[in-house]
Design an enzyme around this catalytic site. Structure first.
Site, short mmCIF file in Angstrom:
data_model
loop_
_atom_site.label_atom_id
_atom_site.label_comp_id
_atom_site.label_asym_id
_atom_site.label_seq_id
_atom_site.Cartn_x
_atom_site.Cartn_y
_atom_site.Cartn_z
N LYS A 144 0.84 -1.21 0.00
CA LYS A 144 0.00 0.00 0.00
C LYS A 144 0.87 1.25 0.00
O LYS A 144 0.70 2.14 -0.83
CB LYS A 144 -0.89 0.00 1.25
CG LYS A 144 -1.55 1.33 1.51
CD LYS A 144 -2.40 1.34 2.77
CE LYS A 144 -1.66 1.65 4.05
NZ LYS A 144 -1.40 3.08 4.30
N ASN A 145 1.82 1.31 0.93
CA ASN A 145 2.59 2.55 1.07
C ASN A 145 3.49 2.82 -0.13
O ASN A 145 3.76 3.97 -0.46
CB ASN A 145 3.42 2.52 2.36
CG ASN A 145 2.54 2.69 3.59
OD1 ASN A 145 1.34 3.00 3.47
ND2 ASN A 145 3.10 2.49 4.78
N ILE A 192 8.58 6.35 16.97
CA ILE A 192 8.25 7.09 15.75
C ILE A 192 7.03 7.99 15.96
O ILE A 192 7.04 9.16 15.57
CB ILE A 192 7.99 6.13 14.56
CG1 ILE A 192 9.14 5.14 14.39
CG2 ILE A 192 7.74 6.91 13.27
CD1 ILE A 192 10.45 5.71 13.94
N ARG A 221 -3.52 11.08 4.60
CA ARG A 221 -2.37 11.98 4.68
C ARG A 221 -1.44 11.87 3.48
O ARG A 221 -0.79 12.85 3.09
CB ARG A 221 -1.57 11.68 5.94
CG ARG A 221 -2.26 12.00 7.22
CD ARG A 221 -1.36 11.65 8.38
NE ARG A 221 0.00 12.12 8.12
CZ ARG A 221 0.42 13.36 8.30
NH1 ARG A 221 -0.39 14.27 8.78
NH2 ARG A 221 1.66 13.70 8.02
N ARG A 226 1.57 14.30 13.55
CA ARG A 226 2.03 14.06 12.19
C ARG A 226 2.06 15.33 11.31
O ARG A 226 1.30 15.46 10.36
CB ARG A 226 1.19 12.97 11.52
CG ARG A 226 1.34 11.65 12.21
CD ARG A 226 0.60 10.55 11.52
NE ARG A 226 1.33 9.96 10.43
CZ ARG A 226 0.90 8.91 9.75
NH1 ARG A 226 -0.25 8.37 10.03
NH2 ARG A 226 1.63 8.39 8.79
N CYS A 275 -4.24 13.13 12.91
CA CYS A 275 -4.80 11.81 12.71
C CYS A 275 -4.68 11.04 14.01
O CYS A 275 -4.08 11.52 14.97
CB CYS A 275 -4.11 11.07 11.57
SG CYS A 275 -2.53 10.41 12.02
N ASP A 313 4.89 0.24 12.13
CA ASP A 313 3.65 -0.33 11.58
C ASP A 313 3.45 -1.80 11.96
O ASP A 313 2.43 -2.39 11.60
CB ASP A 313 3.61 -0.18 10.05
CG ASP A 313 3.31 1.24 9.62
OD1 ASP A 313 2.97 2.06 10.48
OD2 ASP A 313 3.42 1.53 8.41
N ARG A 324 -8.53 -0.05 4.55
CA ARG A 324 -7.55 0.89 3.99
C ARG A 324 -6.25 0.16 3.64
O ARG A 324 -5.53 0.60 2.74
CB ARG A 324 -7.22 1.99 5.01
CG ARG A 324 -8.38 2.93 5.28
CD ARG A 324 -7.92 4.07 6.15
NE ARG A 324 -6.63 4.56 5.68
CZ ARG A 324 -5.70 5.10 6.44
NH1 ARG A 324 -5.90 5.26 7.74
NH2 ARG A 324 -4.56 5.52 5.93
C1 UD1 Z 1 4.87 6.55 6.55
C2 UD1 Z 1 3.89 5.41 6.36
C3 UD1 Z 1 3.34 4.95 7.71
C4 UD1 Z 1 4.50 4.64 8.67
C5 UD1 Z 1 5.48 5.79 8.74
C6 UD1 Z 1 6.73 5.45 9.56
C7 UD1 Z 1 2.92 5.89 4.19
C8 UD1 Z 1 1.71 6.28 3.42
N1 UD1 Z 1 2.80 5.87 5.53
O1 UD1 Z 1 4.15 7.64 7.12
O2 UD1 Z 1 2.53 3.81 7.49
O3 UD1 Z 1 3.96 4.41 9.95
O4 UD1 Z 1 5.93 6.13 7.41
O5 UD1 Z 1 7.35 4.32 9.06
O6 UD1 Z 1 3.93 5.54 3.63
N2 UD1 Z 1 7.42 14.11 10.88
C9 UD1 Z 1 7.60 15.44 11.16
N3 UD1 Z 1 7.47 16.32 10.13
C10 UD1 Z 1 7.19 15.93 8.85
C11 UD1 Z 1 7.02 14.57 8.59
C12 UD1 Z 1 7.15 13.67 9.63
O7 UD1 Z 1 7.85 15.82 12.31
O8 UD1 Z 1 7.09 16.79 7.98
C13 UD1 Z 1 7.55 13.12 11.98
C14 UD1 Z 1 6.28 12.31 12.22
O9 UD1 Z 1 5.38 13.00 13.07
C15 UD1 Z 1 6.81 11.05 12.82
C16 UD1 Z 1 8.15 10.87 12.10
O10 UD1 Z 1 8.48 12.14 11.57
O11 UD1 Z 1 7.04 11.23 14.19
C17 UD1 Z 1 8.15 9.85 10.99
O12 UD1 Z 1 7.05 10.09 10.13
P1 UD1 Z 1 7.12 9.75 8.58
O13 UD1 Z 1 8.25 8.82 8.32
O14 UD1 Z 1 7.09 11.02 7.82
O15 UD1 Z 1 5.75 8.99 8.36
P2 UD1 Z 1 4.77 9.10 7.13
O16 UD1 Z 1 5.54 9.32 5.88
O17 UD1 Z 1 3.66 10.04 7.46
#
Ligand code: UD1
Length: 424
Positions: free
Chosen positions: A22-23, A331, A94, A123, A118, A309, A401
């Site tokens: 999915k991701n 995370i 997201r 996030r 969320c 995850d 989802r």
């Molecule tokens: C992706 C995955 C999700 C998984 C996560 C971590 C998808 C669609 N989703 O989510 O299933 O749980 O990776 O492996 O691929 N952060 C910030 N600022 C930002 C972006 C992130 O502070 O602009 C923080 C987040 O709050 C979190 C950490 O960074 O604490 C990691 O998040 P991130 O790796 O970005 O997760 P997603 O890409 O949202």
């Protein structure tokens, strides 16, 4: 709302085919925006998140054709007539923010709704925005939207160091940098298999990218990209989830298409807990050894560490393990909402800040429980596989989802599981 009913039914045996990720699919689909020619993805999973991304791309003017019941997606973006990703779609998912980088790289402007909060924490998307700003994007945040413009009409290559590892921000920056002018170096970038899959697809489209698996990605921008056909990488989270089914319920299950390198740290933990994991030429075979599973401690980390995850599902296993385990979530804050639901089934869990201490009990007991997010919902189903009596999981739209045919896949290995439609 539909519910899933699971009854503990002893050992499982047989094969479970693992779907495309999915991701990965959610980040590969926006790559269509980078080319006038069609992009075809094979091995796509049939999931509601993929339908949401399809609707978002269509709202921008992409043509999306779904073949083989959704397993093959052909996308064509020769005629993008709208550069605004509306709140109504973005709020559902997201990952919608991933259209920002490619739209900006292609046409020099884009307007994308901010995704909002969320269930698993705040996030934010600040890192996505900072990386794009480093490449010369001018951003204006108003009315809940990011209004983005490339200064001079085209993004410029830049060096950017992510202050923390973010999968989504790395993807957005990579999707933008392939068409930027000059060289971009992304340091402290995410190394998840989904990033490598995205880079491989972009390379097939003509992009110049090096180091996707290393934490430092170097991109030499090109003027245009062409069409390509790309198979979506195997879903390592679905793989890990189903590896836990025989670990929890007993028996032996082969996960077709599974590769150990996708779930290295997770497979190591299972072995530490006395579960056998064997790579075969068809996939990964997982077998519960005789006796009780041993409690192990887990810390979630970016890849190649233990994935966040799979934390909820691992907690379900630890609920009946011998001894006490500590699961540390590094995370996302607030990602233990499954704990109170597991406790309704008789689990002994103490959540304190970013840690959960789980003391194994002999047996869980079936109960009505509620899914709170995607991975939490599947952890309750896994727990139900080993519980005495009936577990009824409500709010299963979370599950739709991210898990394709969950009932069919688990009943195929002997689980007693069925879906009841609203009104049943
Ligand atoms: C992706 C995955 C999700 C998984 C996560 C971590 C998808 C669609 N989703 O989510 O299933 O749980 O990776 O492996 O691929 N952060 C910030 N600022 C930002 C972006 C992130 O502070 O602009 C923080 C987040 O709050 C979190 C950490 O960074 O604490 C990691 O998040 P991130 O790796 O970005 O997760 P997603 O890409 O949202």
């Amino acid at each position: 709302m539909d519910r899933i009913v699971v009854k503990g039914n002893g050992a499982l045996s047989g094969d479970i085919p693992i779907s495309g990720a999915k991701n990965a699919c959610l980040t590969l689909m926006p790559a269509t925006l980078l080319s006038e020619e069609p992009l075809t993805l094979t091995n796509a999973p049939r999931l509601s998140d993929i339908r949401t991304m399809t609707a978002l791309l269509q709202s921008l003017g992409c043509e999306v054709t779904s073949l083989q019941d959704g397993k093959v997606l052909t996308m064509s973006s020769h005629d993008i007539n709208n550069h605004k990703a509306d709140y109504d779609i973005v709020r559902k998912m997201r990952a919608s923010i991933l259209v920002l980088g490619p739209m900006l790289a292609r046409d020099g402007h884009a307007v994308v709704s901010l995704p909002g909060g969320c269930a698993i924490g705040a996030r934010p998307v600040d890192l996505h925005l900072k990386a794009l700003e480093a490449m010369g994007a001018e951003l204006d945040l108003r009315d809940g939207y990011v209004h983005a413009k490339a200064i001079g009409g085209r993004l410029q290559g830049a060096e950017f160091t992510f202050p923390l590892v973010s999968v989504g921000a790395t993807e957005n920056a990579l999707l933008a940098a392939v068409l930027a002018k000059g060289t971009t170096v992304l340091k402290n970038s995410a190394r998840e298999p989904e990033i490598v899959d995205l880079a491989n697809c972009l390379i097939k489209m003509g992009a110049q990218i090096e180091g996707a698996a290393t934490g430092t990605i170097t991109i030499q921008g090109v003027d245009s990209l062409h069409g390509a056909t790309h198979p979506v990488v195997t879903d390592r989270i679905e793989l890990g989830t189903y590896m836990l089914a025989p670990a929890i319920a007993g028996g032996e299950v082969e996960l077709l298409g599974g590769q150990r390198e996708l779930v290295g740290a997770f497979a190591d933990k299972l072995e530490e807990a006395e579960i056998e994991v064997t790579q075969t030429n068809r996939g990964l075979k997982v077998k519960r050894k005789n006796g009780r599973v041993r409690a192990v401690d887990v810390v979630t980390e970016p890849f190649p560490g233990f994935p966040t995850d799979l934390q909820a599902q691992m907690m379900a296993l630890m609920c009946t393990a011998e001894g006490t385990s500590v699961l540390e979530e590094k995370i996302f804050e607030n990602r233990f909402m499954h704990a109170p639901e597991l406790m309704r089934m008789g689990a002994n869990i103490d959540v304190h800040g970013g840690h959960a201490t789980v003391t194994g009990v002999d047996k869980l007991k079936g109960a009505p429980v509620m899914a709170t997010d995607l991975r939490a919902s599947v952890s309750l189903i896994l727990a139900g596989l080993a519980a005495e009596g009936e577990t009824v999981v409500s709010r299963v739209y979370h599950l739709d989802r991210g898990y394709e045919h969950v009932v069919r896949k688990l009943s195929g290995v002997g689980a007693h599981i069925e879906r009841l439609q609203e009104g049943d």
